[in-house]
Write a protein that holds these residues in place. Structure first.
Motif, PDB file in Angstrom:
ATOM      1  N   THR A  70      -0.763 -12.864  31.401  1.00  0.00           N
ATOM      2  CA  THR A  70      -0.071 -13.945  32.085  1.00  0.00           C
ATOM      3  C   THR A  70       1.318 -13.483  32.427  1.00  0.00           C
ATOM      4  O   THR A  70       1.838 -12.546  31.815  1.00  0.00           O
ATOM      5  CB  THR A  70       0.000 -15.197  31.190  1.00  0.00           C
ATOM      6  OG1 THR A  70       0.628 -14.846  29.963  1.00  0.00           O
ATOM      7  CG2 THR A  70      -1.396 -15.744  30.908  1.00  0.00           C
ATOM      8  N   PRO A  71       1.960 -14.111  33.405  1.00  0.00           N
ATOM      9  CA  PRO A  71       3.305 -13.701  33.776  1.00  0.00           C
ATOM     10  C   PRO A  71       4.255 -13.755  32.597  1.00  0.00           C
ATOM     11  O   PRO A  71       4.098 -14.538  31.666  1.00  0.00           O
ATOM     12  CB  PRO A  71       3.693 -14.712  34.869  1.00  0.00           C
ATOM     13  CG  PRO A  71       2.376 -15.178  35.417  1.00  0.00           C
ATOM     14  CD  PRO A  71       1.441 -15.173  34.274  1.00  0.00           C
ATOM     15  N   PRO A 122       1.197 -19.254  40.008  1.00  0.00           N
ATOM     16  CA  PRO A 122       0.871 -18.256  38.979  1.00  0.00           C
ATOM     17  C   PRO A 122      -0.534 -18.465  38.458  1.00  0.00           C
ATOM     18  O   PRO A 122      -1.041 -19.587  38.384  1.00  0.00           O
ATOM     19  CB  PRO A 122       1.912 -18.522  37.883  1.00  0.00           C
ATOM     20  CG  PRO A 122       3.002 -19.288  38.559  1.00  0.00           C
ATOM     21  CD  PRO A 122       2.349 -20.074  39.638  1.00  0.00           C
ATOM     22  N   ALA A 125       7.918 -18.207  39.974  1.00  0.00           N
ATOM     23  CA  ALA A 125       7.902 -19.300  39.000  1.00  0.00           C
ATOM     24  C   ALA A 125       8.572 -18.911  37.692  1.00  0.00           C
ATOM     25  O   ALA A 125       9.110 -19.774  36.985  1.00  0.00           O
ATOM     26  CB  ALA A 125       6.465 -19.748  38.742  1.00  0.00           C
ATOM     27  N   THR A 126       8.534 -17.633  37.351  1.00  0.00           N
ATOM     28  CA  THR A 126       9.097 -17.189  36.078  1.00  0.00           C
ATOM     29  C   THR A 126      10.426 -16.459  36.230  1.00  0.00           C
ATOM     30  O   THR A 126      11.314 -16.603  35.387  1.00  0.00           O
ATOM     31  CB  THR A 126       8.101 -16.265  35.349  1.00  0.00           C
ATOM     32  OG1 THR A 126       7.741 -15.185  36.224  1.00  0.00           O
ATOM     33  CG2 THR A 126       6.845 -17.036  34.958  1.00  0.00           C
ATOM     34  N   ARG A 127      10.551 -15.686  37.293  1.00  0.00           N
ATOM     35  CA  ARG A 127      11.791 -14.939  37.539  1.00  0.00           C
ATOM     36  C   ARG A 127      12.155 -15.086  39.014  1.00  0.00           C
ATOM     37  O   ARG A 127      11.910 -14.187  39.819  1.00  0.00           O
ATOM     38  CB  ARG A 127      11.634 -13.468  37.159  1.00  0.00           C
ATOM     39  CG  ARG A 127      11.354 -13.258  35.678  1.00  0.00           C
ATOM     40  CD  ARG A 127      11.646 -11.840  35.230  1.00  0.00           C
ATOM     41  NE  ARG A 127      11.407 -11.689  33.819  1.00  0.00           N
ATOM     42  CZ  ARG A 127      12.264 -12.015  32.856  1.00  0.00           C
ATOM     43  NH1 ARG A 127      13.430 -12.515  33.183  1.00  0.00           N
ATOM     44  NH2 ARG A 127      11.965 -11.845  31.592  1.00  0.00           N
ATOM     45  N   ALA A 133       7.230 -14.471  30.173  1.00  0.00           N
ATOM     46  CA  ALA A 133       7.967 -15.693  29.891  1.00  0.00           C
ATOM     47  C   ALA A 133       9.395 -15.562  30.349  1.00  0.00           C
ATOM     48  O   ALA A 133       9.973 -14.482  30.311  1.00  0.00           O
ATOM     49  CB  ALA A 133       7.909 -15.968  28.389  1.00  0.00           C
ATOM     50  N   PRO A 134      10.024 -16.685  30.732  1.00  0.00           N
ATOM     51  CA  PRO A 134      11.392 -16.605  31.216  1.00  0.00           C
ATOM     52  C   PRO A 134      12.355 -16.064  30.172  1.00  0.00           C
ATOM     53  O   PRO A 134      13.383 -15.518  30.495  1.00  0.00           O
ATOM     54  CB  PRO A 134      11.714 -18.063  31.579  1.00  0.00           C
ATOM     55  CG  PRO A 134      10.370 -18.694  31.820  1.00  0.00           C
ATOM     56  CD  PRO A 134       9.446 -18.013  30.902  1.00  0.00           C
ATOM     57  N   LEU A 175       5.488 -14.621  40.631  1.00  0.00           N
ATOM     58  CA  LEU A 175       6.705 -14.129  39.986  1.00  0.00           C
ATOM     59  C   LEU A 175       7.872 -15.087  40.200  1.00  0.00           C
ATOM     60  O   LEU A 175       8.739 -15.219  39.333  1.00  0.00           O
ATOM     61  CB  LEU A 175       7.055 -12.741  40.533  1.00  0.00           C
ATOM     62  CG  LEU A 175       8.268 -12.044  39.910  1.00  0.00           C
ATOM     63  CD1 LEU A 175       8.029 -11.753  38.433  1.00  0.00           C
ATOM     64  CD2 LEU A 175       8.590 -10.743  40.660  1.00  0.00           C
ATOM     65  N   HIS A 205      11.874 -13.583  28.205  1.00  0.00           N
ATOM     66  CA  HIS A 205      11.670 -12.157  27.958  1.00  0.00           C
ATOM     67  C   HIS A 205      12.959 -11.396  28.237  1.00  0.00           C
ATOM     68  O   HIS A 205      13.533 -11.497  29.308  1.00  0.00           O
ATOM     69  CB  HIS A 205      10.541 -11.644  28.856  1.00  0.00           C
ATOM     70  CG  HIS A 205      10.162 -10.228  28.567  1.00  0.00           C
ATOM     71  ND1 HIS A 205       9.506  -9.859  27.421  1.00  0.00           N
ATOM     72  CD2 HIS A 205      10.347  -9.095  29.290  1.00  0.00           C
ATOM     73  CE1 HIS A 205       9.290  -8.544  27.451  1.00  0.00           C
ATOM     74  NE2 HIS A 205       9.799  -8.066  28.565  1.00  0.00           N
TER      75      HIS A 205
END
Length: 511
Positions: A469-470, A460, A390-392, A472-473, A388, A475
């Protein structure tokens, strides 16, 4: 003429005065609930989100009304015969719990805005505010009738909130389990209240405390049975074992914001009621309820932590289940100072309140991040939190902080100091065995909290079970959800920077 005047004076003396400012927080919350329900009839579908903002405004107004009451010296609905007995008292204990309840309801409302598209908006906000009004009334109640009514006003809307997702079998099953088990607990509690009333002739807690000392010998067994049965309903609300079995399925089946609400506000209701009936109403039977609560505390924290330890990362909704079982374990810690009050002063109750404040902030924060992750991963598995950061990154850092607070590790100093106050309460009361059980459970909890924290910062990957998949930033996250995460994180960091606040609450007498 004299007789008529005397009659008029006697009639006047039976009229109770009402301190409207003292009862303003729960009254305003209930009033806004009715306004939202009526407004729903005249608001179009496109403007339904305005109902949510109206509910938020009402909860903020109720919180603001606690400020004029900060002296903690107001009572109302008092007996007019000269006895020092009131049905509603806005003392420091009541004000602290009311603040906790209203803040919990406010954060639940923020989590729910933008997430109620598939739910009946008017009914949802009405039920949430109605439950919050009952929860705010309960800590100020000082007679058994008002306590039971407040408990049911807080609980009945919660049943509907758990099952409000129409057509969802899991939600309906959770609501049914919650309802049936709660109804049984309430029936047992009412039986206990009737026994206590039969042996004392009064409902007011202060009067009960005085009269239980003089119960005739032939009624001692009846009185003791009434004391134990009265505690059942409040033990159920706290999710104390063996009354905890409804928790995991209810949390999983309920909308995520409602699961957060039950984990914090529901516990605040149960623990405040438990404190009031034991410490104020039944102190002369401390030799009955003290050992019982100590055993329940040990059993509850052990069952909760061991069950949380067994949650697998790939099981559907395992994150919510882990938080549910964790809340059961935390309930065991909260019971320790109440049991310790048997052997020491009532000031030990401050340790329960201090721990409840810490738990409310960080648990709501954990549920807030879970609500964020659930937007991209409806399965809400523990494996969905892998990477998490890596994206948020901010959400991952916040979640890591909340989990470390629950574990009682730095930088979550607030959790560490809260646990220290509970340890101190057990040791000072001579409950060394309970302190040892708590220490073992803290170590068990460290494993699953740290395991989840580690997942946040790993590389991730794709979940083989769901092929998700996690997120996207880019989102989009609703602003109220971001505000909820930010508020809980800032509050947690602030309290961690001022641990003396926890110690001050724990050391002070709240009654």
């Amino acid at each position: 003429m004299t007789v008529a005047a005397d009659s008029a004076t006697g009639a006047a003396s039976l009229v109770q005065s009402v301190d409207w400012l003292a009862i303003a927080p729960p009254v305003v919350t209930a009033g806004v609930a009715l306004l939202v329900l009526v407004a729903d009839l005249f608001v179009g579908e496109r403007r339904k989100p305005l109902l949510g903002y109206g509910a938020v405004a009402g909860l903020v107004a109720a919180l603001a009304l606690l400020i004029p009451l900060r002296a903690g010296d107001r009572s109302t609905f008092c007996l007019t015969d000269g006895a020092d007995a009131c049905s509603y008292t806005a003392d420091h204990f009541a004000l602290v719990i009311q603040a906790l309840v209203l803040v919990g309801a406010l954060l639940t409302a923020l989590l729910s805005i933008g997430d109620t598209g598939k739910l009946p908006a008017g009914e949802f906000w009405f039920l949430l505010l109605s439950s919050a009004a009952g929860a705010a009334l309960l800590p100020a109640a000082r007679d058994l009738a008002t306590l039971v009514v407040a408990l049911e006003v807080a609980s009945l809307p919660a049943f509907a909130l758990v099952g409000i997702k129409h057509g969802d079998r899991r939600s309906s099953e959770a609501a049914l389990k919650f309802f049936l088990s709660s109804v049984v607990a309430t029936a047992v509690t009412l039986l206990g209240v009737s026994f206590v009333y039969a042996t004392t002739g009064t409902m007011h807690l202060t009067e009960i405390a005085a009269r239980l000392d003089d119960v005739p010998g032939q009624f001692q067994t009846l009185a003791g049975t009434g004391v134990v049965l009265t505690l059942v309903g409040f033990a159920f609300k706290t999710a104390a074992a063996p009354f905890h079995f409804w928790v995991p399925d209810t949390y999983v089946g309920a909308p995520l914001p409602i699961a957060a609400y039950l984990s914090v506000v529901g516990k605040a209701v149960g623990f405040s009621g438990l404190v009031l009936v034991t410490v104020i109403g039944f102190p002369s039977y401390a030799d009955v309820w003290g050992p019982v609560l100590a055993v329940l505390a040990a059993l509850t924290m052990t069952i909760g932590n061991v069950a949380a330890l067994r949650q697998t990362a790939t099981r559907a909704r395992s994150a919510v289940r882990l938080l549910a079982w964790s809340s059961v374990g935390q309930a065991g810690y909260l019971l320790v100072p109440i049991a310790a009050a048997t052997h020491s002063s009532d000031a030990r109750i401050g340790s329960t309140v201090a721990y409840a404040l810490m738990y409310a902030v960080v648990n709501l924060g954990a549920f807030s991040v879970a609500a964020l992750v659930a937007r991209a991963h409806p399965g809400n598995r523990l494996s969905d939190y892998r990477g998490l950061y890596a994206t948020r990154p901010l959400a991952a850092l916040a979640m890591g902080f909340f989990l470390l607070c629950l574990a009682g590790l730095p930088p979550g100093i607030i959790g560490l100091f809260a646990k220290v106050t509970v340890f101190a309460a057990a040791v000072d009361a001579g409950l060394g065995w309970l302190a040892v059980v708590m220490a073992v459970n803290v170590v068990i909890a460290l494993y699953y909290y740290l395991r989840w924290t580690a997942e946040l910062f790993r590389t991730p990957g794709t979940d083989a079970a769901t092929e998700e998949t996690p997120a996207a930033p880019g989102h989009r996250v609703p602003a109220p959800l971001t505000v909820a995460i930010a508020l809980t994180a800032v509050t947690g960091v602030t309290l961690s920077g001022a641990p003396q606040l926890i110690l001050r609450v724990a050391a002070g007498s709240l009654f």
